[in-house]
Write a protein that holds these residues in place. Structure first.
Motif, short mmCIF file in Angstrom:
data_model
loop_
_atom_site.label_atom_id
_atom_site.label_comp_id
_atom_site.label_asym_id
_atom_site.label_seq_id
_atom_site.Cartn_x
_atom_site.Cartn_y
_atom_site.Cartn_z
N LEU A 110 0.83 -1.25 0.02
CA LEU A 110 0.20 0.05 0.04
C LEU A 110 0.97 1.30 -0.06
O LEU A 110 1.95 1.27 0.16
CB LEU A 110 -0.89 0.08 1.07
CG LEU A 110 -1.85 -1.16 1.31
CD1 LEU A 110 -2.32 -1.40 2.71
CD2 LEU A 110 -2.94 -1.36 0.38
N ILE A 111 0.36 2.22 -0.28
CA ILE A 111 1.17 3.64 -0.13
C ILE A 111 0.71 4.51 0.89
O ILE A 111 -0.39 4.45 1.58
CB ILE A 111 0.69 4.64 -1.39
CG1 ILE A 111 0.73 3.98 -2.67
CG2 ILE A 111 1.24 6.03 -1.26
CD1 ILE A 111 2.16 4.10 -3.40
N HIS A 112 1.96 4.80 1.76
CA HIS A 112 1.98 5.32 3.10
C HIS A 112 1.90 6.82 3.02
O HIS A 112 2.82 7.50 2.32
CB HIS A 112 3.48 4.96 3.79
CG HIS A 112 3.93 5.38 5.16
ND1 HIS A 112 4.87 5.55 5.70
CD2 HIS A 112 2.66 5.81 6.02
CE1 HIS A 112 4.97 6.06 7.22
NE2 HIS A 112 3.37 6.15 7.15
N LEU A 113 0.87 7.54 3.29
CA LEU A 113 0.63 8.78 3.53
C LEU A 113 0.71 9.45 5.24
O LEU A 113 -0.18 9.04 5.83
CB LEU A 113 -0.94 9.10 2.86
CG LEU A 113 -0.61 9.21 1.56
CD1 LEU A 113 -2.07 9.59 1.11
CD2 LEU A 113 0.30 9.77 0.72
N SER A 114 1.96 9.73 5.53
CA SER A 114 2.21 10.40 6.83
C SER A 114 1.83 11.82 6.80
O SER A 114 3.13 12.23 5.79
CB SER A 114 3.33 9.96 7.34
OG SER A 114 3.84 10.60 8.37
N THR A 115 1.38 12.60 7.41
CA THR A 115 1.35 13.89 7.35
C THR A 115 2.37 14.48 8.12
O THR A 115 2.86 15.55 7.68
CB THR A 115 -0.09 14.49 7.84
OG1 THR A 115 -0.61 13.97 8.81
CG2 THR A 115 -1.19 14.46 6.53
N ARG A 164 7.36 17.10 7.69
CA ARG A 164 8.92 17.30 8.03
C ARG A 164 9.76 17.31 6.68
O ARG A 164 10.84 18.06 6.84
CB ARG A 164 9.30 16.07 8.73
CG ARG A 164 9.15 16.28 10.32
CD ARG A 164 9.56 15.36 11.19
NE ARG A 164 9.03 13.80 11.03
CZ ARG A 164 7.72 13.63 11.41
NH1 ARG A 164 7.00 14.29 12.36
NH2 ARG A 164 7.16 12.27 11.18
N SER A 165 9.31 16.86 5.63
CA SER A 165 10.25 16.94 4.50
C SER A 165 9.98 18.51 3.95
O SER A 165 10.95 18.77 3.25
CB SER A 165 9.66 15.93 3.56
OG SER A 165 9.18 16.26 2.38
N GLU A 166 8.84 18.86 3.92
CA GLU A 166 8.71 20.32 3.69
C GLU A 166 9.53 21.25 4.31
O GLU A 166 10.25 22.15 3.95
CB GLU A 166 7.22 20.82 3.73
CG GLU A 166 6.25 20.45 2.94
CD GLU A 166 5.91 20.81 1.76
OE1 GLU A 166 6.46 21.91 1.17
OE2 GLU A 166 5.42 20.31 0.59
N LEU A 167 9.93 20.80 5.67
CA LEU A 167 10.71 21.81 6.54
C LEU A 167 11.89 21.62 6.37
O LEU A 167 12.71 22.63 6.41
CB LEU A 167 10.12 21.02 8.04
CG LEU A 167 10.37 21.71 9.17
CD1 LEU A 167 9.33 21.25 10.29
CD2 LEU A 167 11.85 22.07 9.78
N ASN A 168 12.57 20.30 6.13
CA ASN A 168 13.95 19.96 5.78
C ASN A 168 14.22 20.92 4.44
O ASN A 168 15.24 21.34 4.19
CB ASN A 168 14.04 18.59 5.51
CG ASN A 168 14.10 17.95 6.82
OD1 ASN A 168 14.28 18.56 7.94
ND2 ASN A 168 13.99 16.43 6.78
N GLY A 213 6.71 24.54 5.00
CA GLY A 213 7.33 24.05 5.90
C GLY A 213 7.80 24.91 6.83
O GLY A 213 7.55 24.70 7.99
N LEU A 214 8.26 26.14 6.58
CA LEU A 214 8.45 27.18 7.47
C LEU A 214 7.21 27.55 8.45
O LEU A 214 7.41 27.89 9.56
CB LEU A 214 9.23 28.36 7.16
CG LEU A 214 10.43 27.98 6.26
CD1 LEU A 214 11.26 29.29 5.61
CD2 LEU A 214 11.61 27.59 7.40
N GLU A 215 6.13 27.73 7.70
CA GLU A 215 4.75 28.12 8.46
C GLU A 215 4.42 26.81 9.49
O GLU A 215 3.88 27.29 10.61
CB GLU A 215 3.74 28.24 7.51
CG GLU A 215 2.47 28.72 7.84
CD GLU A 215 2.52 30.11 8.69
OE1 GLU A 215 3.23 30.72 8.38
OE2 GLU A 215 1.60 30.10 9.48
N GLY A 253 16.64 14.13 17.17
CA GLY A 253 17.00 15.42 16.68
C GLY A 253 15.52 16.17 16.30
O GLY A 253 15.51 17.30 15.83
N ARG A 254 14.39 15.68 16.61
CA ARG A 254 13.15 16.01 16.42
C ARG A 254 13.14 17.12 17.39
O ARG A 254 12.99 16.77 18.78
CB ARG A 254 12.05 15.14 16.23
CG ARG A 254 11.73 14.71 14.92
CD ARG A 254 10.63 13.60 14.82
NE ARG A 254 9.43 14.04 15.52
CZ ARG A 254 8.39 13.29 15.13
NH1 ARG A 254 8.27 12.32 14.38
NH2 ARG A 254 7.15 13.80 15.68
#
Ligand code: B4P
Length: 193
Positions: A27-32, A37-41, A47-49, A133-134
């Motif tokens: 199945l496809i994993h969709l984790s918000t 976190r990937s937008e943030l990185n 991500g910054l918002e 590191g979160r």
């Protein structure tokens, strides 16, 4: 298409179990959480918002996460199904998800809720904080995240109970044992691929 929601408080093992479920059942994993976190990185404006909310243990606004999920559904139109991990976290998100899936002529088949006592959640997240590191795995933020869960996310359980889709699973055992319990429920819908 088989669509599963993995539900539970922060640290209950949604991310850990989703990884195993998507591998076994293709199945496809969709984790918000992962998407944010990937937008943030990548330091995108989104991500910054989002970081402002995540660092305080607050939920990111509904329209941001609903938009992200909608584009991921579109990008995986041929999937065997999806595991929604950490989404929906508010009733507005649950209603939006039903509308998005309805538009694609599919629906949520099953919601599995991981049950873990609060002391264990705190222990797991603070333990992860020592290596991840979160910035949201500190004692102050973890306490806030659990409070936010009780105020905004727990009512989502009622939404799915009313639809007759909710099953509760003990999430306090080992990762493998918990996966066995979840798999038994999933296998009443689909076989491992
Ligand atoms: P998420 O990334 O979704 O994180 P989570 O709820 O903390 O963790 P999860 O339950 O997946 O636990 P995990 O498997 O990692 O959210 C982070 C933030 O993003 C939120 O606070 C919010 O700000 C934002 N956000 C995300 N989605 C949103 C949405 N839809 N709307 C608004 N805002 C949103 O496990 C935790 C630890 O326990 C790990 O170290 C793991 O190894 C350990 N563990 C797991 N299972 C175990 C077991 N059986 N025994 C012992 N340890 C175990």
């Amino acid at each position: 298409m088989f669509n599963l929601v993995l539900f539970g408080p922060p640290g209950s093992g949604k991310g850990t179990q989703s990884e195993k479920i998507v591998t076994t059942f293709k199945l496809i994993h969709l984790s918000t959480g992962d998407l944010l976190r990937s937008e943030l990185n990548e330091r995108t404006p989104l991500g910054l918002e989002a970081k402002k909310f995540m660092d305080q243990g607050l939920l990111v606004p509904d329209e941001v996460v609903i938009g992200m999920i909608s584009s991921k559904l579109d990008a995986n139109a041929d999937a065997r199904g999806f595991v929604f991990d950490g989404f929906p976290r508010t009733e507005a998100q649950a209603e939006a998800l039903d509308r998005l899936l309805d538009f694609k002529e599919t629906s949520i088949a099953l919601v599995l809720a991981l049950e873990v006592p609060e002391e264990e959640l705190i222990k797991r997240l603070l333990n992860r904080g020592t290596t991840s590191g979160r910035s949201d795995d500190t004692e102050e933020v973890v306490t806030k995240r659990i409070k936010e869960y009780h105020a905004k996310t727990k009512p989502v359980a009622g939404y799915y109970e009313r639809q007759g889709k909710m099953e509760h699973v003990n999430g306090t055992q080992s990762i493998e044992e918990t996966f066995e319990l979840l798999s038994r429920h999933i296998q009443s819908f689909i076989d491992p691929a």
